[in-house]
Design an enzyme around this catalytic site. Structure first.
Site, PDB file in Angstrom:
ATOM      1  N   HIS A 112       7.555   1.387 -10.702  1.00  0.00           N
ATOM      2  CA  HIS A 112       6.406   0.943  -9.923  1.00  0.00           C
ATOM      3  C   HIS A 112       5.132   1.282 -10.663  1.00  0.00           C
ATOM      4  CE1 HIS A 112       7.864   4.896  -8.628  1.00  0.00           C
ATOM      5  NE2 HIS A 112       6.592   5.250  -8.544  1.00  0.00           N
ATOM      6  N   HIS A 136       1.264   2.166 -10.116  1.00  0.00           N
ATOM      7  CA  HIS A 136       0.248   2.576  -9.152  1.00  0.00           C
ATOM      8  C   HIS A 136      -1.067   1.909  -9.542  1.00  0.00           C
ATOM      9  CE1 HIS A 136       2.450   6.260  -7.580  1.00  0.00           C
ATOM     10  NE2 HIS A 136       3.060   6.109  -8.736  1.00  0.00           N
ATOM     11  N   ARG A 142       0.834  -1.202   0.000  1.00  0.00           N
ATOM     12  CA  ARG A 142       0.000   0.000   0.000  1.00  0.00           C
ATOM     13  C   ARG A 142       0.869   1.252   0.000  1.00  0.00           C
ATOM     14  NH1 ARG A 142      -5.106  -1.745   0.325  1.00  0.00           N
ATOM     15  NH2 ARG A 142      -5.278  -3.822   1.257  1.00  0.00           N
ATOM     16  N   ASP A 143       0.461   2.220  -0.834  1.00  0.00           N
ATOM     17  CA  ASP A 143       1.180   3.487  -0.908  1.00  0.00           C
ATOM     18  C   ASP A 143       1.074   4.203   0.447  1.00  0.00           C
ATOM     19  OD1 ASP A 143       2.105   5.465  -3.503  1.00  0.00           O
ATOM     20  OD2 ASP A 143       1.709   6.436  -1.581  1.00  0.00           O
ATOM     21  N   ILE A 144       2.176   4.789   0.879  1.00  0.00           N
ATOM     22  CA  ILE A 144       2.222   5.443   2.185  1.00  0.00           C
ATOM     23  C   ILE A 144       1.397   6.734   2.187  1.00  0.00           C
ATOM     24  CG2 ILE A 144       4.255   6.937   1.820  1.00  0.00           C
ATOM     25  CD1 ILE A 144       5.313   5.795   4.515  1.00  0.00           C
ATOM     26  N   ASN A 157       4.875   6.250 -13.880  1.00  0.00           N
ATOM     27  CA  ASN A 157       5.491   7.534 -14.176  1.00  0.00           C
ATOM     28  C   ASN A 157       6.951   7.331 -14.561  1.00  0.00           C
ATOM     29  OD1 ASN A 157       3.191   9.114 -13.489  1.00  0.00           O
ATOM     30  ND2 ASN A 157       3.652   8.821 -11.310  1.00  0.00           N
TER      31      ASN A 157
END
Ligand code: AMP
Length: 116
Positions: free
Chosen positions: A101, A103, A30-32, A88
Site C-alpha cells: 500500500h 500512503h 482513507r486510513d483508519i 513500507n
C-alpha cells in the site's frame, strides 16, 4: 499462495471503508488511523504481500497507483502545497499489513522525511 489481509475485504467491499477511488487495478481509501489531515492508502486490487514480491507483470497496477495518487492529491486540495507518498517494506520500515500500500499523506507541513 499469499494470505489475504483485511485490505482484500475492503477491495471486495465486504467490510466498511471510506473508499475514495476504485478501478480495475487499484483501490484507494482513507486510513483508519490518519497521521495527517489527508491520509489515504492506495493499493493494488491483486494481493502483493511486500515490495519484495513485485513483478514486471505488476507494473500496470504500480503505475496506476502513482497516477491515482496525483489525481487524489488534486481532489483533496493538497497538490500545490505538497504531500508525501510512502511505502513500507517489512519490519524495519514498520509494515503491518502485508498487502502493499502507498500512503498518501498531506494537508500540513510534514517535517523531515525520517524520525531517526
Ligand atoms: P503500514 O504500517 O505501512 O503497514 O500501514 C498500514 C496502515 O493500514 C496503517 O496506517 C493503518 O492505520 C491502516 N489500516 C489498517 N487497517 C485499516 C482499515 N481497516 N481501514 C483503513 N486503514 C487501515
Amino acid at each position: 499462495m499469499a494470505e489475504e489481509t483485511i485490505f482484500s475485504k475492503i477491495i471486495r467491499r465486504e467490510i466498511p471503508a471510506d473508499i475514495v477511488f476504485q478501478d480495475e487495478l487499484v483501490t484507494a481509501f482513507r486510513d483508519i488511523s490518519p497521521q495527517a489531515p489527508t491520509h489515504i492508502l492506495i493499493i493494488p486490487n491483486q494481493l502483493i504481500p511486500t515490495l519484495n514480491d513485485v513483478k514486471a507483470s505488476d507494473e500496470a497496477a504500480l503505475g496506476r497507483m502513482m497516477t491515482v495518487a496525483a489525481k487524489i492529491a488534486k481532489q483533496e486540495g493538497i497538490a500545490e502545497d505538497g504531500y508525501r507518498l510512502i511505502m513500507n517494506c517489512n519490519q524495519d520500515a514498520g509494515q503491518v499489513v502485508f498487502h502493499i500500500h502507498m500512503h498518501l499523506v498531506g494537508g500540513h507541513n510534514l517535517g523531515p522525511l525520517l524520525s531517526k
